[in-house]
Design a protein around this motif. Sequence first.
Motif: not given
Length: 161
Positions: A140-150, A152-159
Amino acid sequence: MAAPITNIKKQQVSEEQIAEQKINDLKELLTENDEALQQIFSIVSDLNDIGVLDAVNKMLAAKEEIAHIALGQISRKPVTNVINQLLAVAGLLSAIDPENTKKLMGSLNTGLDDANNALASDEKVTIFSLMKVIKDPDVNRALNFGIHFLKGLGKGLKEEC
């Protein structure tokens, strides 16, 4: 009382005396560094035996041509792309907190070890086993990390766009 000094005579050193002093200094330097000089001569002799000195002499003679070729190669598009990529990666690495990188690398190694152990067991994954494993705190910790990483990555790509 002594007579006051009214005239200062500057000692004139001839060029011959200067040359003699330089020769004496050089002799002293040679005697003090005999072992080091022997090693230098040995290295130079070995370089000459294998042809390195000839190659260096020819390179020095053709230095303008070599510089022209090197500049031509460096200014090619693929090379400039590599240089730009390296600069971007260096900028990225300097912005990342080293402690986070260390923690992520340690976690990555642990994950790879566990993944290799799972491959050796040849265990089948079913939908029910996936549902069960999601409840595991580590997963669950790894999934939570991965989801938030993705996210943030999407947010950075949008910017960027």
